[in-house]
Design a protein around this motif. Structure first.
Motif, PDB file in Angstrom:
ATOM      1  N   PRO A 152       1.137  -1.342   0.342  1.00  0.00           N
ATOM      2  CA  PRO A 152       0.153   0.062  -0.032  1.00  0.00           C
ATOM      3  C   PRO A 152       1.062   1.236  -0.097  1.00  0.00           C
ATOM      4  O   PRO A 152       0.151   2.350  -0.295  1.00  0.00           O
ATOM      5  N   TYR A 153       2.287   1.211   0.576  1.00  0.00           N
ATOM      6  CA  TYR A 153       2.536   2.180   0.812  1.00  0.00           C
ATOM      7  C   TYR A 153       3.398   2.816  -0.798  1.00  0.00           C
ATOM      8  O   TYR A 153       4.008   4.305  -0.993  1.00  0.00           O
ATOM      9  N   ILE A 154       4.024   1.566  -1.734  1.00  0.00           N
ATOM     10  CA  ILE A 154       4.154   1.865  -3.009  1.00  0.00           C
ATOM     11  C   ILE A 154       3.435   2.604  -3.638  1.00  0.00           C
ATOM     12  O   ILE A 154       3.963   3.414  -5.166  1.00  0.00           O
ATOM     13  N   THR A 155       2.329   2.110  -3.328  1.00  0.00           N
ATOM     14  CA  THR A 155       1.164   2.839  -4.423  1.00  0.00           C
ATOM     15  C   THR A 155       0.879   3.737  -3.199  1.00  0.00           C
ATOM     16  O   THR A 155      -0.779   4.367  -4.107  1.00  0.00           O
ATOM     17  N   HIS A 156       1.269   4.757  -2.598  1.00  0.00           N
ATOM     18  CA  HIS A 156       0.898   6.132  -1.947  1.00  0.00           C
ATOM     19  C   HIS A 156       0.736   6.864  -2.695  1.00  0.00           C
ATOM     20  O   HIS A 156       0.715   7.037  -3.337  1.00  0.00           O
ATOM     21  N   GLN A 157      -0.617   7.814  -1.915  1.00  0.00           N
ATOM     22  CA  GLN A 157      -0.515   8.778  -2.969  1.00  0.00           C
ATOM     23  C   GLN A 157       0.722   9.756  -3.141  1.00  0.00           C
ATOM     24  O   GLN A 157       1.292  10.573  -3.767  1.00  0.00           O
ATOM     25  N   ALA A 160       6.779  10.990  -1.805  1.00  0.00           N
ATOM     26  CA  ALA A 160       7.709  10.913  -1.035  1.00  0.00           C
ATOM     27  C   ALA A 160       7.704   9.439  -0.356  1.00  0.00           C
ATOM     28  O   ALA A 160       8.782   8.313  -0.279  1.00  0.00           O
ATOM     29  N   LEU A 161       6.597   9.175   0.327  1.00  0.00           N
ATOM     30  CA  LEU A 161       6.301   7.722   0.850  1.00  0.00           C
ATOM     31  C   LEU A 161       6.287   6.663   0.289  1.00  0.00           C
ATOM     32  O   LEU A 161       6.730   5.817   0.312  1.00  0.00           O
ATOM     33  N   ARG A 162       5.933   6.847  -1.612  1.00  0.00           N
ATOM     34  CA  ARG A 162       6.373   5.748  -2.117  1.00  0.00           C
ATOM     35  C   ARG A 162       7.713   5.663  -2.507  1.00  0.00           C
ATOM     36  O   ARG A 162       8.334   4.677  -2.838  1.00  0.00           O
ATOM     37  N   TYR A 163       8.466   7.043  -2.455  1.00  0.00           N
ATOM     38  CA  TYR A 163      10.040   6.594  -2.867  1.00  0.00           C
ATOM     39  C   TYR A 163      10.896   6.069  -1.445  1.00  0.00           C
ATOM     40  O   TYR A 163      11.063   5.339  -2.090  1.00  0.00           O
ATOM     41  N   GLU A 164      10.255   6.122  -0.830  1.00  0.00           N
ATOM     42  CA  GLU A 164      10.685   5.725   0.702  1.00  0.00           C
ATOM     43  C   GLU A 164      10.728   4.229   0.798  1.00  0.00           C
ATOM     44  O   GLU A 164      11.015   2.990   0.789  1.00  0.00           O
ATOM     45  N   ALA A 165       9.137   3.791   0.421  1.00  0.00           N
ATOM     46  CA  ALA A 165       8.876   2.389   0.310  1.00  0.00           C
ATOM     47  C   ALA A 165       9.058   1.777  -0.630  1.00  0.00           C
ATOM     48  O   ALA A 165      10.038   0.108  -0.628  1.00  0.00           O
ATOM     49  N   VAL A 166       9.666   1.391  -1.961  1.00  0.00           N
ATOM     50  CA  VAL A 166      10.110   0.978  -2.665  1.00  0.00           C
ATOM     51  C   VAL A 166      11.584   1.187  -2.543  1.00  0.00           C
ATOM     52  O   VAL A 166      12.567   0.042  -2.562  1.00  0.00           O
ATOM     53  N   THR A 167      11.930   2.388  -1.680  1.00  0.00           N
ATOM     54  CA  THR A 167      13.810   1.775  -2.076  1.00  0.00           C
ATOM     55  C   THR A 167      13.600   0.958  -0.492  1.00  0.00           C
ATOM     56  O   THR A 167      14.745   0.299  -0.441  1.00  0.00           O
TER      57      THR A 167
END
Length: 188
Positions: A152-157, A160-167
């Motif tokens: 869910p964080y990888i697809t978050h709006q 910055a949170l998406r980037y953090e999750a993917v990283t």
């Protein structure tokens, strides 16, 4: 394992001594029931372990399955060969269908007892891989999540949170790359 081996030997003997088509068919149905019971046990064992890789009982049962299943496969191949080579094949094909025999012929071509130890090693590596993937604990947004939980964080709006999750997800794979490569290279 001993009990199953004895049951398979008894079924083979029973089939060889059967005096009628009905008795032979019954023997095949008993073997099929045994095969299905083992398949159910295998599925439940894997499911329990996959759901909780930290449970020592589930781990022990999975370890046992990893060691035992190639032997069970060998027992089933012996039965399939016997049925395929039986003088009563046509009679059995009428009762259970020719398709079963074609499947058994295919199964026999894909298994050789010489690969039994490789199958044990492969099963153990799969279990290790499942444990590794389940061990992921990724801290994000004040929570600790696993690999599924980070999705869910990888697809978050929030970009910055998406980037953090993917990283963080890829960092988990990077940290464990040698273990993961071991699983990949086993299959090459």
């Amino acid at each position: 394992v001993e009990t199953t081996t004895e049951q398979m030997a008894a079924l083979q003997d029973q089939f060889q001594r059967a005096g009628s088509a009905k008795d032979r068919h019954q023997c095949v149905m008993q073997w099929d029931a045994l095969r299905r019971n083992l398949g159910t046990w295998e599925s439940l064992t894997h499911l329990n372990f996959a759901q909780d890789t930290t449970n020592p009982d589930y781990k022990a049962e999975q370890d046992f399955a990893d060691e035992a299943l190639p032997g069970f496969t060998n027992l089933h191949m012996t039965m399939k060969r016997m049925l395929l080579e039986s003088e009563h094949r046509n009679e059995l094909a009428e009762a259970i269908g020719e398709h079963a025999f074609r499947l058994w012929e295919s199964d026999i071509k894909t298994f050789d007892p010489a690969v039994k130890e490789d199958l044990v090693q492969e099963a153990k590596l799969k279990a290790e891989y499942i444990e590794l993937m389940a061990s992921a604990k990724i801290d994000i947004d004040g929570k600790t999540v696993n690999l599924s939980g980070i999705q869910p964080y990888i697809t978050h709006q929030d970009r910055a949170l998406r980037y953090e999750a993917v990283t963080k997800r890829w960092n988990f794979f990077k940290e464990h790359q040698n273990q993961i490569l071991k699983y990949i290279f086993f299959h090459l």
